[in-house]
Design a protein around this motif. Structure first.
Motif, mmCIF file in Angstrom:
data_model
loop_
_atom_site.group_PDB
_atom_site.id
_atom_site.type_symbol
_atom_site.label_atom_id
_atom_site.label_comp_id
_atom_site.label_asym_id
_atom_site.label_seq_id
_atom_site.Cartn_x
_atom_site.Cartn_y
_atom_site.Cartn_z
ATOM 1 N N ALA A 41 0.855 -1.185 0.000
ATOM 2 C CA ALA A 41 0.000 0.000 0.000
ATOM 3 C C ALA A 41 0.891 1.235 0.000
ATOM 4 C CB ALA A 41 -0.903 0.015 1.221
ATOM 5 N N SER A 42 0.488 2.241 -0.748
ATOM 6 C CA SER A 42 1.275 3.468 -0.800
ATOM 7 C C SER A 42 1.028 4.311 0.457
ATOM 8 C CB SER A 42 0.911 4.232 -2.073
ATOM 9 O OG SER A 42 1.701 5.400 -2.171
ATOM 10 N N GLN A 43 1.272 5.621 0.342
ATOM 11 C CA GLN A 43 1.263 6.490 1.510
ATOM 12 C C GLN A 43 -0.130 6.678 2.103
ATOM 13 O OE1 GLN A 43 3.603 9.998 1.124
ATOM 14 N NE2 GLN A 43 4.945 9.109 -0.372
ATOM 15 N N SER A 44 -0.144 7.112 3.375
ATOM 16 C CA SER A 44 -1.379 7.492 4.061
ATOM 17 C C SER A 44 -2.436 6.396 4.039
ATOM 18 C CB SER A 44 -1.950 8.779 3.451
ATOM 19 O OG SER A 44 -1.007 9.813 3.526
ATOM 20 N N LEU A 45 -1.976 5.178 4.214
ATOM 21 C CA LEU A 45 -2.923 4.063 4.324
ATOM 22 C C LEU A 45 -3.884 4.339 5.475
ATOM 23 C CD1 LEU A 45 -3.622 0.963 3.734
ATOM 24 C CD2 LEU A 45 -2.100 0.483 5.654
ATOM 25 N N ALA A 46 -5.176 4.137 5.227
ATOM 26 C CA ALA A 46 -6.191 4.212 6.283
ATOM 27 C C ALA A 46 -6.237 5.589 6.956
ATOM 28 C CB ALA A 46 -5.964 3.127 7.333
ATOM 29 N N ALA A 47 -5.851 6.634 6.261
ATOM 30 C CA ALA A 47 -5.855 7.968 6.854
ATOM 31 C C ALA A 47 -7.221 8.263 7.462
ATOM 32 C CB ALA A 47 -5.539 9.012 5.784
ATOM 33 N N SER A 48 -7.203 8.665 8.737
ATOM 34 C CA SER A 48 -8.429 9.136 9.380
ATOM 35 C C SER A 48 -9.554 8.094 9.446
ATOM 36 C CB SER A 48 -8.952 10.364 8.632
ATOM 37 O OG SER A 48 -9.116 11.412 9.529
ATOM 38 N N ALA A 49 -9.227 6.829 9.285
ATOM 39 C CA ALA A 49 -10.294 5.819 9.272
ATOM 40 C C ALA A 49 -10.924 5.671 10.658
ATOM 41 C CB ALA A 49 -9.739 4.487 8.781
ATOM 42 N N HIS A 50 -12.235 5.664 10.690
ATOM 43 C CA HIS A 50 -12.974 5.640 11.957
ATOM 44 C C HIS A 50 -13.246 4.237 12.478
ATOM 45 C CE1 HIS A 50 -14.460 9.911 12.196
ATOM 46 N NE2 HIS A 50 -13.943 9.876 10.986
ATOM 47 N N GLY A 51 -13.402 3.289 11.563
ATOM 48 C CA GLY A 51 -13.776 1.953 12.013
ATOM 49 C C GLY A 51 -13.476 0.943 10.934
ATOM 50 N N PRO A 110 4.064 12.206 -4.562
ATOM 51 C CA PRO A 110 4.136 10.780 -4.842
ATOM 52 C C PRO A 110 5.292 10.419 -5.769
ATOM 53 C CG PRO A 110 2.391 11.799 -6.141
ATOM 54 C CD PRO A 110 2.908 12.856 -5.211
ATOM 55 N N ALA A 111 5.739 9.183 -5.699
ATOM 56 C CA ALA A 111 6.766 8.655 -6.596
ATOM 57 C C ALA A 111 6.724 7.156 -6.504
ATOM 58 C CB ALA A 111 8.151 9.154 -6.189
ATOM 59 N N ILE A 112 6.860 6.520 -7.629
ATOM 60 C CA ILE A 112 6.862 5.066 -7.632
ATOM 61 C C ILE A 112 7.823 4.587 -8.723
ATOM 62 C CG2 ILE A 112 4.713 5.020 -8.992
ATOM 63 C CD1 ILE A 112 4.015 2.536 -7.173
ATOM 64 N N ILE A 113 8.578 3.548 -8.370
ATOM 65 C CA ILE A 113 9.612 3.039 -9.273
ATOM 66 C C ILE A 113 9.263 1.604 -9.649
ATOM 67 C CG2 ILE A 113 12.077 2.392 -9.415
ATOM 68 C CD1 ILE A 113 12.621 4.633 -7.363
ATOM 69 N N ALA A 114 9.561 1.230 -10.890
ATOM 70 C CA ALA A 114 9.411 -0.166 -11.295
ATOM 71 C C ALA A 114 10.654 -0.583 -12.071
ATOM 72 C CB ALA A 114 8.165 -0.340 -12.165
ATOM 73 N N GLU A 115 11.103 -1.800 -11.819
ATOM 74 C CA GLU A 115 12.295 -2.311 -12.508
ATOM 75 C C GLU A 115 12.040 -3.698 -13.064
ATOM 76 O OE1 GLU A 115 16.345 -1.768 -10.971
ATOM 77 O OE2 GLU A 115 15.418 -0.931 -9.157
ATOM 78 N N THR A 116 12.507 -3.921 -14.288
ATOM 79 C CA THR A 116 12.534 -5.266 -14.877
ATOM 80 C C THR A 116 13.915 -5.420 -15.527
ATOM 81 O OG1 THR A 116 11.837 -4.674 -17.111
ATOM 82 C CG2 THR A 116 10.071 -5.018 -15.517
ATOM 83 N N PRO A 117 14.262 -6.590 -15.968
ATOM 84 C CA PRO A 117 15.541 -6.718 -16.688
ATOM 85 C C PRO A 117 15.571 -5.835 -17.929
ATOM 86 C CG PRO A 117 14.689 -8.887 -16.093
ATOM 87 C CD PRO A 117 13.614 -7.900 -15.760
ATOM 88 N N GLY A 118 14.408 -5.477 -18.478
ATOM 89 C CA GLY A 118 14.356 -4.702 -19.709
ATOM 90 C C GLY A 118 14.401 -3.199 -19.501
ATOM 91 N N TRP A 119 14.019 -2.714 -18.319
ATOM 92 C CA TRP A 119 13.960 -1.279 -18.107
ATOM 93 C C TRP A 119 13.826 -0.919 -16.636
ATOM 94 C CZ3 TRP A 119 9.407 -0.875 -15.590
ATOM 95 C CH2 TRP A 119 8.356 -1.746 -15.933
ATOM 96 N N VAL A 120 14.085 0.356 -16.319
ATOM 97 C CA VAL A 120 13.736 0.908 -15.016
ATOM 98 C C VAL A 120 12.935 2.183 -15.290
ATOM 99 C CG1 VAL A 120 16.003 2.010 -14.850
ATOM 100 C CG2 VAL A 120 14.581 1.856 -12.825
ATOM 101 N N ALA A 121 11.845 2.332 -14.551
ATOM 102 C CA ALA A 121 10.968 3.474 -14.798
ATOM 103 C C ALA A 121 10.540 4.097 -13.482
ATOM 104 C CB ALA A 121 9.734 3.024 -15.578
ATOM 105 N N MET A 122 10.210 5.380 -13.534
ATOM 106 C CA MET A 122 9.701 6.069 -12.356
ATOM 107 C C MET A 122 8.561 6.961 -12.824
ATOM 108 S SD MET A 122 9.801 9.327 -11.094
ATOM 109 C CE MET A 122 9.559 10.106 -9.520
ATOM 110 N N ALA A 123 7.508 7.065 -11.993
ATOM 111 C CA ALA A 123 6.378 7.922 -12.341
ATOM 112 C C ALA A 123 5.723 8.438 -11.067
ATOM 113 C CB ALA A 123 5.360 7.157 -13.178
#
Ligand SMILES: Cc1cc2nc3c(=O)[nH]c(=O)nc-3n(C[C@H](O)[C@H](O)[C@H](O)COP(=O)(O)O)c2cc1C
Ligand code: SF4
Lengths: 219, 225, 421
Positions: free
Chosen positions: A91-101, B181-194
């Motif tokens: 899960a990315s950032q701020s999982l469950a932010a402000s969740a009440h229940g 936000p930032a997210i990275i993905a890597e495979t043998p074929g490439w590395v990417a960030m978005a």
């Protein structure tokens, strides 16, 4: 019911989900990181998402079960009132932010600020959590099966955090407390319920508020 | 404020598709930056910038026909400076260093003055250009890219996710609070960030990629092959 | 800073906190005057010739836009900062004159929902009491990025006011000194706000408009970004804007005056014809309302003025103990909202003090006040020859001071001169 998100807009998909009667099941295919999937649900339905969801999956919902067979973007289960959100991946950032229940379960890792401003929900992360987990969390329980990053529990109120692995450091006003029998029971129950077999309930660290910031202004 | 996409190809077989892949990625983060867009494509260091919707620009540039080894692009929602091609990222400075930025710096005016005093010239009043010039200045002074990025973290205040490419490297770094936000993905074929996963979802083999988020203030660096 | 203020800090070991707005002198709408009609323009007759005040907000995206009979709404003031009878009185008054009230940093009470016909529901960084049921019960959503009294800062509520009901609504321990967040927990920046706004629309089935409220600092950029992120209405709160409790240093030393903010905000929205502008911070009279509209606002919001109409700083009652003196102040100078000891039952959670405020009679005073300043607004508009208050324009105004001329970008009276142009 199957809803293919490569041919259906999020708006239509959500409207369809909200019209389902209690007990119904739906599957969202090809999510490809789209945002705001399954938000604002009110009925006891089950939604399965086949792949990666974007921001706020299952946010502002109650009663429903949302199962994400992939990873999620920011704020998964934000402001959840009841029901279950389960994420098979990270899960990315701020999982469950402000969740009440309700319960938010992540089988992988969670990024920064998991459980920020938590207001009563139960948050379980099988893996590691990033920095500032439980930031300003007011009520509820956070159980971390792996390690915790920097500033754990910064500015905590009455929420309690249990960490099975290592803690990089504690945030302001957070402290480690002795485990009571009731803590062990709670952790054991949660771990069993969600198949977190790697957690030894006797061996978690309990972090709660030192309550030194509760009265900073009253003369 | 914006959407970032960056891609470095490891599999030479993918090179003819670089432009097409970048166009597909940019389209996924177009909503994050609907004002204007820009891209640098290596090894030629071809820089394309324009005002308008990123998808329209990509067609105009015939991006899908362009091949290359790596590229970094940006879709922009202008914060404080004007919506013109000159204010578009990437900021390409020095020996072919390209920088894109999501976020907003809090002390860039002072650093700009310091660099000006050292004889560094600027093309725009954009805060992100200050970061690009700072890095080029550090590289000129003999630091390597990793060291220069660490110094940037020390010197710059505010919020940032940065993607940087040079003719021989690709790097990602974000600030200590990591609010963008930032997210990275890597495979043998490439590395990417978005900025968002949905931009990575268009890449071939994403199902098997290692996908992770960069840690705050950690420099991620991949050298070109 | 005065010696007394230095001594206060020496005693407290922290910053002083208070309620109210900036008390320093800044250029205000009072520094402008209308060029009403005579020979070159013709005025409208006072009673028979209609001057419209109806204001519609958010019609482009929302199925149910907000329809106001008057261009003056009641700003967000939390249940917690205000007592339940005060919130009820504001709701009753607004409903009577056909305008909206706004919740605040603490959620929605059933009394408030019942008394207010058009209720704007705030989504604040703290998310205290924020929930999807109340969200769906609201007539509009206001995402708060900041307030004029404390742009860049979070809310506060001192322990004396965190009684059992307020604490339970906010999920906080009773009696603690609350410190709210200054950034939202699940997004930062306009690119992510865009996704957040879409979520709020999804959760409410795209039924109601979404407002975005900002404190006036880098107004031009912030308003543009709020509009780009998808706001239907941008609310800009100037530096004079009131607060329930904030550090004094914040109240006096941050943001720009409302007078300067309106024009910048209107400029920023030039490319967004569907996005409406609400302006607040120091709006007191019909003249303020008319001038704000002339400079580009579609409506204004009031906080402190509504409280004063309700009885804030009133001297008419004989309170005995728990009076202004107990708060170290006098009627007319009180800004002690943060103490919870409000002698008139408005900014308090004490049952005894609350009983001093009769919501029905209070509502009548507030409704009268709203009617009065609406009459003043239409009176000025008519005198400028306008059949709709929204037809007022910057060219109807001149400035009495060079500062006001520069900020409002209208000529200094008797000249063609706009400083800096
Ligand atoms: C007692 C009080 C409580 C307030 N609470 C909030 C709040 O919860 N949320 C918010 O956005 N603004 C809050 N404000 C600010 C008002 O919404 C509004 O911006 C301000 O009062 C306008 O300025 P004025 O008081 O000069 O009319 C509060 C103001 C006061 C006086
Ligand atoms: S009278 Fe009450 S509402 Fe008015 S300033 Fe004093 S404490 Fe605040």
């Amino acid at each position: 019911m199957d809803i293919d998100l490569s041919t259906t807009t999020v708006r239509t998909a959500n409207a369809t989900l909200r019209a389902l009667p209690p007990g119904a099941t739906a599957r969202l295919t090809n999510p490809a990181g789209r945002h705001n999937l399954a938000v604002g649900l009110t009925e006891e339905i089950t939604v399965e998402i086949d792949g990666t969801a974007g921001y706020y999956v299952g946010g502002l919902s109650k009663n429903a079960t949302v199962l994400v067979h992939g990873t999620t973007g920011w704020g998964a289960g934000e402001n959840l009132m009841s029901g279950l959100i389960r994420v098979d991946g990270d899960a990315s950032q701020s999982l469950a932010a402000s969740a009440h229940g309700g319960t938010i379960v992540v089988r992988g890792d969670a990024s920064l600020r998991a459980g920020i401003s938590l207001k009563g929900a139960t948050v379980l992360v099988a893996g590691n959590v990033g920095d500032h987990c439980g930031f300003m969390a007011q009520a509820g329980t956070i159980l971390v099966g792996g390690d915790a990053g920097r500033g754990l529990g910064d500015s905590l109120y009455e929420a309690v955090i249990y960490v099975a692995g290592r803690i990089k450091d504690l945030g302001a006003d957070a402290r480690v407390e002795e485990l009571a029998e009731s803590d062990v029971e709670l952790v054991a129950r949660l771990a069993k319920q969600h198949g977190f077999d790697h957690i030894d309930p006797e061996n978690v660290t309990r972090v709660a508020s030192a309550r030194q910031l509760y009265h900073w202004g009253t003369p | 404020m914006c959407g970032i996409t960056a891609l470095q190809l490891r599999d030479p077989g993918l090179r003819p598709r670089l432009g097409a892949l970048m166009a597909a990625m940019m389209a996924q983060v177009a909503e994050r930056g609907p004002d204007s867009a820009g891209i640098t494509i290596y090894p030629e260091i071809a820089v394309l910038k324009g005002v308008g919707h990123p998808a329209v620009l990509a067609t105009e540039w015939r991006l899908h026909e362009i091949s290359g080894t790596q590229a970094v692009a940006h879709t922009r929602m202008a914060t404080e400076s004007a919506i013109t091609a000159a204010h578009c990222h990437p900021f390409v400075v020095g020996d072919g260093l390209s920088l894109v930025h999501n976020g907003s710096f809090a002390n860039h005016a002072t650093i700009r003055r310091e660099l000006l005093a050292r004889g560094v010239a600027f093309d725009s009043d954009n805060d992100s250009e200050v970061a690009a010039r700072f890095l080029a200045y550090r590289l000129d002074s003999g630091d390597d890219l990793e060291k220069a990025l660490r110094l940037l973290c020390e010197r710059f205040d505010g919020f940032y996710t940065l993607a940087v490419q040079t003719p021989d490297a690709f790097a990602v770094v974000r600030d200590v609070i990591a609010c963008k936000p930032a997210i990275i993905a890597e495979t043998p074929g490439w590395v990417a960030m978005a900025s968002e996963y949905r931009a990575l979802a268009v890449l071939p083999g994403i199902e098997a990629a290692r996908v992770y988020e960069p840690e705050p203030e950690e420099v991620y660096l991949w050298t070109s092959t | 800073m005065s010696f007394d203020e230095i001594r206060e800090r020496a005693r407290l070991g922290r910053y002083p906190i208070r309620g109210g707005g900036a008390r320093r002198a800044v250029p205000t709408f009072d520094d402008l005057t209308f060029l009403t009609a005579s020979a070159s323009r013709y005025p409208l007759e006072g009673y028979r010739e209609h001057c419209a005040t109806r204001t519609v907000l958010g019609a482009a995206n929302a199925r149910d836009p907000v329809v106001l009979e008057i261009p003056i709404t009641i700003a967000g003031m939390s249940f917690g900062a205000l007592s339940a009878p005060a919130k009820e009185a504001l709701g009753r008054a607004a409903s009577e004159v056909g305008t909206a009230t706004t919740t605040g940093d603490g959620g929605m009470t059933p009394e408030e929902r019942m008394s207010s016909k058009t209720l704007v529901y705030q989504c604040l960084p703290s998310r205290y009491g924020f929930n999807p049921d109340d969200l769906r019960a609201a007539d509009a959503i206001e995402v708060v990025l900041g307030q004029g009294a404390k742009p860049g800062g979070g809310g506060m509520l001192m322990g004396q006011k965190l009684g059992p009901r307020v604490a339970a609504m906010r999920t906080l321990p009773e009696g603690i000194d609350q410190r709210s967040a200054c950034r939202h927990p699940d997004w930062t920046g306009p690119d992510d706000l865009r996704i957040k706004i879409e979520e709020l629309r999804e959760a409410t089935d795209w039924r109601v408009p979404v407002f975005v409220k900002i404190g006036a600092t880098r107004v031009y950029h912030d308003v543009r970004l709020a509009a780009t992120a998808g706001a239907d209405v941008v609310v800009v709160d100037g530096m004079q804007g009131g607060t329930g409790a904030t550090q004094d240093v914040f109240i006096e030393h941050t943001g720009i005056p409302t007078l300067a903010a309106v024009r910048l905000a209107a400029d920023a929205l030039a490319d967004f014809p569907d996005v409406a502008l609400i302006v607040s911070g120091g709006i007191r009279s019909g003249a303020d309302v008319a001038k704000a509209l002339a400079l580009g606002a579609d409506a204004v919001s009031i906080g402190m003025a509504a409280l004063v109409a309700l009885g804030c700083n009133d001297t008419v009652h004989d309170f005995g103990p728990a009076s202004y003196a107990d708060l170290g102040t006098t009627a007319g100078n009180c800004v002690a909202c943060h103490t919870g000891g409000c002698p008139v039952g408005i900014a308090t959670q004490s049952p005894g003090l609350q009983a001093r405020l009769d919501p029905v009679r209070g509502a009548e005073r507030v409704a009268n006040y709203l009617r009065a300043i609406t009459m003043e607004t239409t009176m000025l508009a008519r005198a400028c020859g306008k059949a709709d208050v929204h037809h007022l324009e910057p060219e109807d105004l001149v400035a009495l001071t060079v500062e006001a001329a520069a900020m409002a970008r209208v000529p200094l009276a008797g000249t063609e001169w706009i400083p800096g142009r």
